[in-house]
Scaffold this active site. Structure first.
Site, PDB file in Angstrom:
ATOM      1  N   THR A 182      15.778   4.604  -4.365  1.00  0.00           N
ATOM      2  CA  THR A 182      14.721   3.673  -3.962  1.00  0.00           C
ATOM      3  C   THR A 182      13.748   3.438  -5.112  1.00  0.00           C
ATOM      4  O   THR A 182      13.552   4.325  -5.954  1.00  0.00           O
ATOM      5  CB  THR A 182      13.956   4.252  -2.756  1.00  0.00           C
ATOM      6  OG1 THR A 182      12.731   3.538  -2.588  1.00  0.00           O
ATOM      7  CG2 THR A 182      13.592   5.728  -2.947  1.00  0.00           C
ATOM      8  N   ASP A 183      13.103   2.277  -5.099  1.00  0.00           N
ATOM      9  CA  ASP A 183      12.061   2.021  -6.108  1.00  0.00           C
ATOM     10  C   ASP A 183      10.848   2.935  -5.904  1.00  0.00           C
ATOM     11  O   ASP A 183      10.011   3.063  -6.797  1.00  0.00           O
ATOM     12  CB  ASP A 183      11.637   0.544  -6.112  1.00  0.00           C
ATOM     13  CG  ASP A 183      11.067   0.048  -4.796  1.00  0.00           C
ATOM     14  OD1 ASP A 183      11.003   0.833  -3.820  1.00  0.00           O
ATOM     15  OD2 ASP A 183      10.673  -1.137  -4.737  1.00  0.00           O
ATOM     16  N   GLU A 184      10.757   3.567  -4.725  1.00  0.00           N
ATOM     17  CA  GLU A 184       9.581   4.404  -4.448  1.00  0.00           C
ATOM     18  C   GLU A 184       9.517   5.629  -5.362  1.00  0.00           C
ATOM     19  O   GLU A 184       8.455   6.237  -5.494  1.00  0.00           O
ATOM     20  CB  GLU A 184       9.554   4.805  -2.967  1.00  0.00           C
ATOM     21  CG  GLU A 184       9.530   3.583  -2.083  1.00  0.00           C
ATOM     22  CD  GLU A 184       9.244   3.842  -0.613  1.00  0.00           C
ATOM     23  OE1 GLU A 184       8.593   4.830  -0.280  1.00  0.00           O
ATOM     24  OE2 GLU A 184       9.686   3.009   0.206  1.00  0.00           O
ATOM     25  N   LYS A 242      13.709  11.872  -2.786  1.00  0.00           N
ATOM     26  CA  LYS A 242      14.682  10.953  -3.384  1.00  0.00           C
ATOM     27  C   LYS A 242      14.718  11.129  -4.909  1.00  0.00           C
ATOM     28  O   LYS A 242      15.782  11.117  -5.523  1.00  0.00           O
ATOM     29  CB  LYS A 242      14.347   9.497  -3.026  1.00  0.00           C
ATOM     30  CG  LYS A 242      14.530   9.137  -1.565  1.00  0.00           C
ATOM     31  CD  LYS A 242      15.965   9.236  -1.060  1.00  0.00           C
ATOM     32  CE  LYS A 242      16.874   8.169  -1.630  1.00  0.00           C
ATOM     33  NZ  LYS A 242      18.213   8.193  -0.958  1.00  0.00           N
ATOM     34  N   TYR A 290       8.822  11.777   1.026  1.00  0.00           N
ATOM     35  CA  TYR A 290      10.090  11.036   1.017  1.00  0.00           C
ATOM     36  C   TYR A 290      10.505  10.682  -0.407  1.00  0.00           C
ATOM     37  O   TYR A 290      11.617  10.999  -0.847  1.00  0.00           O
ATOM     38  CB  TYR A 290       9.969   9.755   1.862  1.00  0.00           C
ATOM     39  CG  TYR A 290      11.036   8.725   1.565  1.00  0.00           C
ATOM     40  CD1 TYR A 290      12.371   8.961   1.899  1.00  0.00           C
ATOM     41  CD2 TYR A 290      10.729   7.507   0.942  1.00  0.00           C
ATOM     42  CE1 TYR A 290      13.360   8.014   1.612  1.00  0.00           C
ATOM     43  CE2 TYR A 290      11.704   6.568   0.657  1.00  0.00           C
ATOM     44  CZ  TYR A 290      13.016   6.822   1.001  1.00  0.00           C
ATOM     45  OH  TYR A 290      14.000   5.900   0.710  1.00  0.00           O
TER      46      TYR A 290
HETATM   47  P1  NAD Z   1      18.525   4.922   7.918  1.00  0.00           P
HETATM   48  O1  NAD Z   1      17.457   5.926   8.248  1.00  0.00           O
HETATM   49  O2  NAD Z   1      18.594   3.660   8.705  1.00  0.00           O
HETATM   50  O3  NAD Z   1      19.960   5.615   8.051  1.00  0.00           O
HETATM   51  C1  NAD Z   1      20.222   6.887   7.556  1.00  0.00           C
HETATM   52  C2  NAD Z   1      21.599   7.315   8.064  1.00  0.00           C
HETATM   53  O4  NAD Z   1      21.891   8.606   7.500  1.00  0.00           O
HETATM   54  C3  NAD Z   1      21.669   7.466   9.581  1.00  0.00           C
HETATM   55  O5  NAD Z   1      22.854   6.872  10.077  1.00  0.00           O
HETATM   56  C4  NAD Z   1      21.685   8.970   9.793  1.00  0.00           C
HETATM   57  O6  NAD Z   1      22.389   9.364  10.966  1.00  0.00           O
HETATM   58  C5  NAD Z   1      22.371   9.440   8.524  1.00  0.00           C
HETATM   59  N1  NAD Z   1      22.033  10.848   8.197  1.00  0.00           N
HETATM   60  C6  NAD Z   1      20.790  11.400   8.143  1.00  0.00           C
HETATM   61  N2  NAD Z   1      20.880  12.706   7.846  1.00  0.00           N
HETATM   62  C7  NAD Z   1      22.206  12.984   7.684  1.00  0.00           C
HETATM   63  C8  NAD Z   1      22.929  14.163   7.366  1.00  0.00           C
HETATM   64  N3  NAD Z   1      22.307  15.328   7.155  1.00  0.00           N
HETATM   65  N4  NAD Z   1      24.260  14.076   7.257  1.00  0.00           N
HETATM   66  C9  NAD Z   1      24.915  12.891   7.473  1.00  0.00           C
HETATM   67  N5  NAD Z   1      24.277  11.765   7.810  1.00  0.00           N
HETATM   68  C10 NAD Z   1      22.934  11.793   7.908  1.00  0.00           C
HETATM   69  O7  NAD Z   1      18.366   4.651   6.370  1.00  0.00           O
HETATM   70  P2  NAD Z   1      18.517   3.274   5.576  1.00  0.00           P
HETATM   71  O8  NAD Z   1      17.258   2.507   5.693  1.00  0.00           O
HETATM   72  O9  NAD Z   1      19.807   2.647   5.921  1.00  0.00           O
HETATM   73  O10 NAD Z   1      18.572   3.821   4.076  1.00  0.00           O
HETATM   74  C11 NAD Z   1      19.818   4.167   3.472  1.00  0.00           C
HETATM   75  C12 NAD Z   1      19.559   4.676   2.069  1.00  0.00           C
HETATM   76  O11 NAD Z   1      18.886   3.665   1.303  1.00  0.00           O
HETATM   77  C13 NAD Z   1      18.672   5.904   2.006  1.00  0.00           C
HETATM   78  O12 NAD Z   1      19.177   6.774   1.037  1.00  0.00           O
HETATM   79  C14 NAD Z   1      17.311   5.378   1.602  1.00  0.00           C
HETATM   80  O13 NAD Z   1      16.582   6.340   0.869  1.00  0.00           O
HETATM   81  C15 NAD Z   1      17.701   4.185   0.734  1.00  0.00           C
HETATM   82  N6  NAD Z   1      16.711   3.097   0.701  1.00  0.00           N
HETATM   83  C16 NAD Z   1      16.340   2.455   1.841  1.00  0.00           C
HETATM   84  C17 NAD Z   1      15.426   1.397   1.777  1.00  0.00           C
HETATM   85  C18 NAD Z   1      15.022   0.621   2.999  1.00  0.00           C
HETATM   86  O14 NAD Z   1      14.243  -0.318   2.864  1.00  0.00           O
HETATM   87  N7  NAD Z   1      15.519   0.937   4.182  1.00  0.00           N
HETATM   88  C19 NAD Z   1      14.890   1.009   0.547  1.00  0.00           C
HETATM   89  C20 NAD Z   1      15.270   1.713  -0.594  1.00  0.00           C
HETATM   90  C21 NAD Z   1      16.202   2.732  -0.506  1.00  0.00           C
HETATM   91  P1  TYD Z   2       7.857   0.707   5.808  1.00  0.00           P
HETATM   92  O1  TYD Z   2       8.651  -0.340   6.519  1.00  0.00           O
HETATM   93  O2  TYD Z   2       7.608   2.011   6.496  1.00  0.00           O
HETATM   94  O3  TYD Z   2       8.565   0.926   4.384  1.00  0.00           O
HETATM   95  P2  TYD Z   2       8.026   1.758   3.073  1.00  0.00           P
HETATM   96  O4  TYD Z   2       6.978   2.698   3.501  1.00  0.00           O
HETATM   97  O5  TYD Z   2       9.286   2.459   2.645  1.00  0.00           O
HETATM   98  O6  TYD Z   2       7.559   0.720   2.106  1.00  0.00           O
HETATM   99  O7  TYD Z   2       6.456   0.098   5.435  1.00  0.00           O
HETATM  100  C1  TYD Z   2       6.347  -1.128   4.697  1.00  0.00           C
HETATM  101  C2  TYD Z   2       4.879  -1.395   4.493  1.00  0.00           C
HETATM  102  O8  TYD Z   2       4.283  -1.674   5.769  1.00  0.00           O
HETATM  103  C3  TYD Z   2       4.114  -0.206   3.924  1.00  0.00           C
HETATM  104  O9  TYD Z   2       3.112  -0.680   3.017  1.00  0.00           O
HETATM  105  C4  TYD Z   2       3.442   0.417   5.139  1.00  0.00           C
HETATM  106  C5  TYD Z   2       3.213  -0.777   6.051  1.00  0.00           C
HETATM  107  N1  TYD Z   2       3.267  -0.474   7.502  1.00  0.00           N
HETATM  108  C6  TYD Z   2       2.218  -0.852   8.336  1.00  0.00           C
HETATM  109  O10 TYD Z   2       1.221  -1.457   7.893  1.00  0.00           O
HETATM  110  N2  TYD Z   2       2.312  -0.559   9.662  1.00  0.00           N
HETATM  111  C7  TYD Z   2       3.381   0.115  10.189  1.00  0.00           C
HETATM  112  O11 TYD Z   2       3.384   0.372  11.420  1.00  0.00           O
HETATM  113  C8  TYD Z   2       4.449   0.490   9.331  1.00  0.00           C
HETATM  114  C9  TYD Z   2       5.656   1.217   9.860  1.00  0.00           C
HETATM  115  C10 TYD Z   2       4.358   0.167   7.994  1.00  0.00           C
END
Ligand code: NAD
Ligand code: TYD
Length: 341
Positions: free
Chosen positions: A128-130, A159, A155
């Site tokens: 992630t960019d975070e 990562k 988090y």
């Molecule tokens: P998500 O929370 O929707 O899904 C995570 C999945 O991992 C779930 O299906 C869960 O059951 C599975 N999981 C969790 N713990 C596990 C374990 N111990 N063993 C096997 N499976 C397990 O997550 P997402 O939003 O789809 O994110 C996927 C990846 O992308 C993550 O690595 C996250 O850090 C990265 N990412 C997500 C975002 C975003 O905006 N959602 C942005 C940047 C990076």
């Molecule tokens: P989120 O979707 O949790 O993603 P991330 O924290 O990984 O960026 O949040 C996106 C942005 O929205 C973040 O700046 C936090 C804000 N946010 C709210 O203002 N209210 C909310 O209820 C949530 C979940 C997020």
């Protein structure tokens, strides 16, 4: 020639789920293994159509469980690993960091050991960019692959730790790896604890939308389909050991995002409720995707087309998110926020 075997961890979650569907459709000659523990964020109902396809397989397993993962990899001899599985929600990491270390750090290390034992052709680690920390509001500054890692939340710290392990397995053991660092994703099957699906589902139910602080924090939104095509490209074309940022220059303040959704759904901005800010809330994320563009990646959505598609999807797939928000999610919401109606 035997089919290539690709194991996708976290394929029951949001991005992994979209990626599994993308890969099963695009590569009928690949066997796609969805390896997922099915935590609160995992759900298989989204894969009912996939289950009819011969090149889709599901394995329920915990990535941090060495005694399961090592023999599984030895038996299946996967060619590629695409690693999404993680605890992914910043707010949950602030309340309960420990599981983030177990899953995101230890889990990644177990997978690296398993991949090394069978000499996979490529291990793609989805990060992630975070991990880069935060940017200030100067719109000319961006995260590049050379930006130092300065994670601010439990988090992002977990990562970043996993990114360092992936790098170390490449440098020390020669494991072929890529790390991708993407901006905030959105699109179909996004779990409704995250800002965009939380807003859509609550606005549709005429419920208040909690906006942290003053709503001026900025995120750089990437449609999940564009993320899937980026990972596909990196899996096949990424230079060994390299990091690639993924993002499409779609910066919006949180308030702009929430107002866009409210306007599209023809509801009132009175639904916005400003609530106590998130601890350690990163100000701004913004990606410079030049390196990935040079590899040949081009996003197909901008924020306007992507959010319209996403809102339509949530309107057409109410049963999917309604079953989630009526379950244990309700307790989470009540604990996390002090608003109800
Ligand atoms: P998500 O929370 O929707 O899904 C995570 C999945 O991992 C779930 O299906 C869960 O059951 C599975 N999981 C969790 N713990 C596990 C374990 N111990 N063993 C096997 N499976 C397990 O997550 P997402 O939003 O789809 O994110 C996927 C990846 O992308 C993550 O690595 C996250 O850090 C990265 N990412 C997500 C975002 C975003 O905006 N959602 C942005 C940047 C990076
Ligand atoms: P989120 O979707 O949790 O993603 P991330 O924290 O990984 O960026 O949040 C996106 C942005 O929205 C973040 O700046 C936090 C804000 N946010 C709210 O203002 N209210 C909310 O209820 C949530 C979940 C997020």
């Amino acid at each position: 020639m035997a089919n290539k075997k690709v194991v996708v961890t976290g394929g029951a979650g949001f991005i992994g789920g979209n990626y599994v569907q993308y890969m099963v459709d695009k590569y009928p000659n690949y066997d796609i293994y969805n390896l997922d523990e099915l935590t609160y964020a995992g759900d298989l109902t989204k894969h009912q159509e996939l289950e009819k396809k011969e090149n889709y397989h599901f394995v329920k397993a915990d990535i941090a469980d060495r005694d399961t993962i090592m023999p599984l990899f030895e038996n299946e001899k996967f060619d590629y690993v695409v690693h999404f599985a993680a605890e992914s929600h910043v707010d949950r990491s602030i309340t309960d960091p420990e599981i983030f270390i177990r899953t995101n750090v230890l889990g990644t290390q177990v997978l690296l050991d398993a991949a090394k034992a069978i000499t996979v052709k490529k291990f793609v680690h989805v990060s992630t960019d975070e991990v880069y920390g935060e940017l200030d509001f100067d719109p000319t500054t961006f995260f590049t692959e050379d930006t130092p890692l300065q994670p601010n939340s439990p988090y992002s710290a977990s990562k970043a730790s996993s990114d360092f392990l992936v790098r170390a397995y490449h440098e020390t053991y020669g494991l072929p790896v890529n790390i991708t660092r993407c901006s905030n994703n959105y699109g179909p099957y996004h779990f409704p604890e995250k800002l965009i699906p939380l807003t859509i589902s609550r606005v549709l139910n005429d419920e208040k939308v909690p906006v942290y602080g003053d709503g001026k924090n900025i995120r750089d939104w990437l449609h999940v389909q564009d993320h899937c095509s980026a990972i596909d490209l990196v899996l096949h074309e990424g230079a060994n050991g390299e990091v690639y940022n993924v993002g499409g220059h779609n910066e919006r303040t949180n308030l702009e995002v929430v107002k866009t959704i409210i306007k599209t759904l023809e509801k009132s901005e009175d639904l916005i409720e400003f609530v106590t800010d998130r601890l350690g809330h990163d100000k701004r994320y913004a990606i410079d995707p030049t390196k990935l563009e040079k590899l040949g990646w081009k996003p197909t959505y901008n924020f306007e087309t992507g959010i319209a598609q996403t809102i339509d999807w949530y309107l057409e797939n109410k049963s999917w998110w309604e079953q989630i928000i009526s379950g244990e999610y309700k307790d989470y919401f009540d604990k996390q926020y002090s608003i109800n109606g």
